[in-house]
Scaffold this active site. Sequence first.
Site, PDB file in Angstrom:
ATOM      1  N   GLN A 113       0.827  -1.197   0.000  1.00  0.00           N
ATOM      2  CA  GLN A 113       0.000   0.000   0.000  1.00  0.00           C
ATOM      3  C   GLN A 113       0.863   1.249   0.000  1.00  0.00           C
ATOM      4  O   GLN A 113       0.568   2.226  -0.687  1.00  0.00           O
ATOM      5  CB  GLN A 113      -0.905  -0.008   1.239  1.00  0.00           C
ATOM      6  CG  GLN A 113      -2.171   0.790   1.084  1.00  0.00           C
ATOM      7  CD  GLN A 113      -3.089   0.189   0.029  1.00  0.00           C
ATOM      8  OE1 GLN A 113      -3.035  -1.000  -0.245  1.00  0.00           O
ATOM      9  NE2 GLN A 113      -3.902   1.008  -0.592  1.00  0.00           N
TER      10      GLN A 113
ATOM     11  N   HIS B  95       2.316   3.120  -3.263  1.00  0.00           N
ATOM     12  CA  HIS B  95       1.482   3.897  -4.182  1.00  0.00           C
ATOM     13  C   HIS B  95       1.980   5.333  -4.297  1.00  0.00           C
ATOM     14  O   HIS B  95       2.204   5.837  -5.391  1.00  0.00           O
ATOM     15  CB  HIS B  95       0.031   3.895  -3.721  1.00  0.00           C
ATOM     16  CG  HIS B  95      -0.746   2.705  -4.179  1.00  0.00           C
ATOM     17  ND1 HIS B  95      -1.166   2.539  -5.471  1.00  0.00           N
ATOM     18  CD2 HIS B  95      -1.181   1.611  -3.514  1.00  0.00           C
ATOM     19  CE1 HIS B  95      -1.822   1.412  -5.594  1.00  0.00           C
ATOM     20  NE2 HIS B  95      -1.848   0.822  -4.412  1.00  0.00           N
TER      21      HIS B  95
ATOM     22  N   GLU C 212     -10.203   2.136   3.475  1.00  0.00           N
ATOM     23  CA  GLU C 212     -10.464   1.635   2.123  1.00  0.00           C
ATOM     24  C   GLU C 212     -10.369   0.109   2.087  1.00  0.00           C
ATOM     25  O   GLU C 212     -11.243  -0.570   1.557  1.00  0.00           O
ATOM     26  CB  GLU C 212      -9.447   2.258   1.167  1.00  0.00           C
ATOM     27  CG  GLU C 212      -9.569   1.815  -0.274  1.00  0.00           C
ATOM     28  CD  GLU C 212      -8.468   2.406  -1.135  1.00  0.00           C
ATOM     29  OE1 GLU C 212      -8.566   2.284  -2.366  1.00  0.00           O
ATOM     30  OE2 GLU C 212      -7.496   2.976  -0.590  1.00  0.00           O
ATOM     31  N   HIS C 213      -9.285  -0.422   2.646  1.00  0.00           N
ATOM     32  CA  HIS C 213      -9.083  -1.870   2.720  1.00  0.00           C
ATOM     33  C   HIS C 213      -8.914  -2.276   4.185  1.00  0.00           C
ATOM     34  O   HIS C 213      -8.128  -1.671   4.913  1.00  0.00           O
ATOM     35  CB  HIS C 213      -7.811  -2.298   1.980  1.00  0.00           C
ATOM     36  CG  HIS C 213      -7.688  -1.737   0.595  1.00  0.00           C
ATOM     37  ND1 HIS C 213      -6.929  -0.609   0.315  1.00  0.00           N
ATOM     38  CD2 HIS C 213      -8.223  -2.135  -0.579  1.00  0.00           C
ATOM     39  CE1 HIS C 213      -6.999  -0.355  -0.985  1.00  0.00           C
ATOM     40  NE2 HIS C 213      -7.776  -1.262  -1.552  1.00  0.00           N
TER      41      HIS C 213
ATOM     42  N   ASP D 181      -6.807  -6.010  -5.533  1.00  0.00           N
ATOM     43  CA  ASP D 181      -6.326  -5.071  -6.546  1.00  0.00           C
ATOM     44  C   ASP D 181      -6.366  -5.667  -7.944  1.00  0.00           C
ATOM     45  O   ASP D 181      -6.650  -4.966  -8.917  1.00  0.00           O
ATOM     46  CB  ASP D 181      -4.885  -4.655  -6.239  1.00  0.00           C
ATOM     47  CG  ASP D 181      -4.809  -3.532  -5.219  1.00  0.00           C
ATOM     48  OD1 ASP D 181      -5.856  -2.943  -4.902  1.00  0.00           O
ATOM     49  OD2 ASP D 181      -3.699  -3.250  -4.732  1.00  0.00           O
TER      50      ASP D 181
ATOM     51  N   HIS E 188     -52.951  20.484  -6.936  1.00  0.00           N
ATOM     52  CA  HIS E 188     -52.685  19.075  -6.643  1.00  0.00           C
ATOM     53  C   HIS E 188     -53.980  18.371  -6.221  1.00  0.00           C
ATOM     54  O   HIS E 188     -54.298  17.277  -6.700  1.00  0.00           O
ATOM     55  CB  HIS E 188     -51.651  18.944  -5.517  1.00  0.00           C
ATOM     56  CG  HIS E 188     -50.245  19.167  -5.958  1.00  0.00           C
ATOM     57  ND1 HIS E 188     -49.809  20.339  -6.490  1.00  0.00           N
ATOM     58  CD2 HIS E 188     -49.167  18.330  -5.935  1.00  0.00           C
ATOM     59  CE1 HIS E 188     -48.515  20.253  -6.776  1.00  0.00           C
ATOM     60  NE2 HIS E 188     -48.096  19.036  -6.458  1.00  0.00           N
TER      61      HIS E 188
END
Length: 452
Positions: free
Chosen positions: A272, A275, A340-341, A377, A443
């Site tokens: 991770q 990145h 996220e993970h 991934d 209405h």
Amino acid sequence: MIKIIIASEIQDSFYRPRVIEGSSGENVHEKVQDYINLIKKDGDNALHTIDAELFTQGFQHSKPKAFLIPQETLKSAAEKLKKENPALYEAVEHSYKLALTFAKKQRECFTDFEVELEPGLITGQKTIPVETAGLYVPAGRFPLFSSLVMCAAPAKAAGCTQTVLCTPSQPAPDGTDAPYANESIMATAYICGIDKVFALGGAQAIAAMAYGTESVPRCNVIAGPGNKYVTEAKRTVFGDVGIDIVAGPTEAFIIADDTAKPAWVAADMLAQAEHDPDAQAVLVTFNKGFAEKVSAEIEKQLSVLPTADTARKSIDKNGLIILADTLEQAAAVANNKAPEHLELALDDGDTRNTLLILTHNYGTLFIGHAAAEVLGDYAGGLNHILPTSGAAKFTGGLSVRHFLKTVTTLRTEQNADGSYKSGVVHSIDTAAILGDTEGLAGHAAAARIRNE
């Protein structure tokens, strides 16, 4: 060296939404808005003007005379990949097959139905794919052709009439100004059956897909990752077009006990961290000795990791090992972080099952030692475009639902003598009363006229 702290020392800032450095600057939004205004006004001419400007400034490597890449060029890229690197070609095919199979299963969950709420009052739901899906894939330091798989699979499974891809241009190998892009991305586009591929990157590509130009079709939904300008462009055009998510720096959060292998945990954290420097890898564990083993493994693996320069910055700046006292405390940290993970690196049994029950905020959950985040991934069938910066508290990742719209229907039935059934009459009376009460006489009249 990664920091090791106890859970009670966690600062509030740890849980706050994280943004990519520089992404909130006013100049980013102003530049993006300028591009959008130009493209809405001048279409392809504006795209060529922006390309020329970026090329002169050194931010772009080519300025093609046209943007649409011919299908024959995509086919040639795929054939070249299959010949020169058959293992990679098969890997892309396998990844897409898994992602498409999973997305089709998701599609089955969105069913059409009708239900009679009261006699003669029949309501329904229909799930309809959007017509044109716009996909974006960056091609900078890491050309993310795997992200094209993740965007294409749900769009295709949803049944979109047309898929459009924009990806940054690259110089054509023959030295001409023909439209060309990263060869792996072009090959993947052909494998995934993308209908139109444009050699067009950056915020200007998002604007072109959002509003349409002479060559780029106007899209209904735009999905895919990108830099701060791409992200800001997606944020700005949202409302005129649908988007997947506004992503921040990527995150991995691991809860591990002594049954985990320190080397495996360290490898997942570095996967991770590589990145970019803003990425964040976090471990929560229960034993200081295990934490120190993981820390030592991180240092050992960094010494031979080709991407160590980036990973080191991420680990030193954002990496963290947290010592928790209980499973409940570990789960509370995870839920507040909403990563996220989320990996549960624990053996089968009561411990892991307890965490499965206690944790509920995450983009994707990886269960067990072998369920590495890297499988998500690339080759787990799941989508790797996921919510970050706490957004997992209210949304999931990219899926087939982003390319679908759920609409509702209403119809009424009459009795054999032509009168409305009792449920219809009841709803007409109810609508008239509510219309009168809200002061909307029209209405009420539109309801009552049907009972006259």
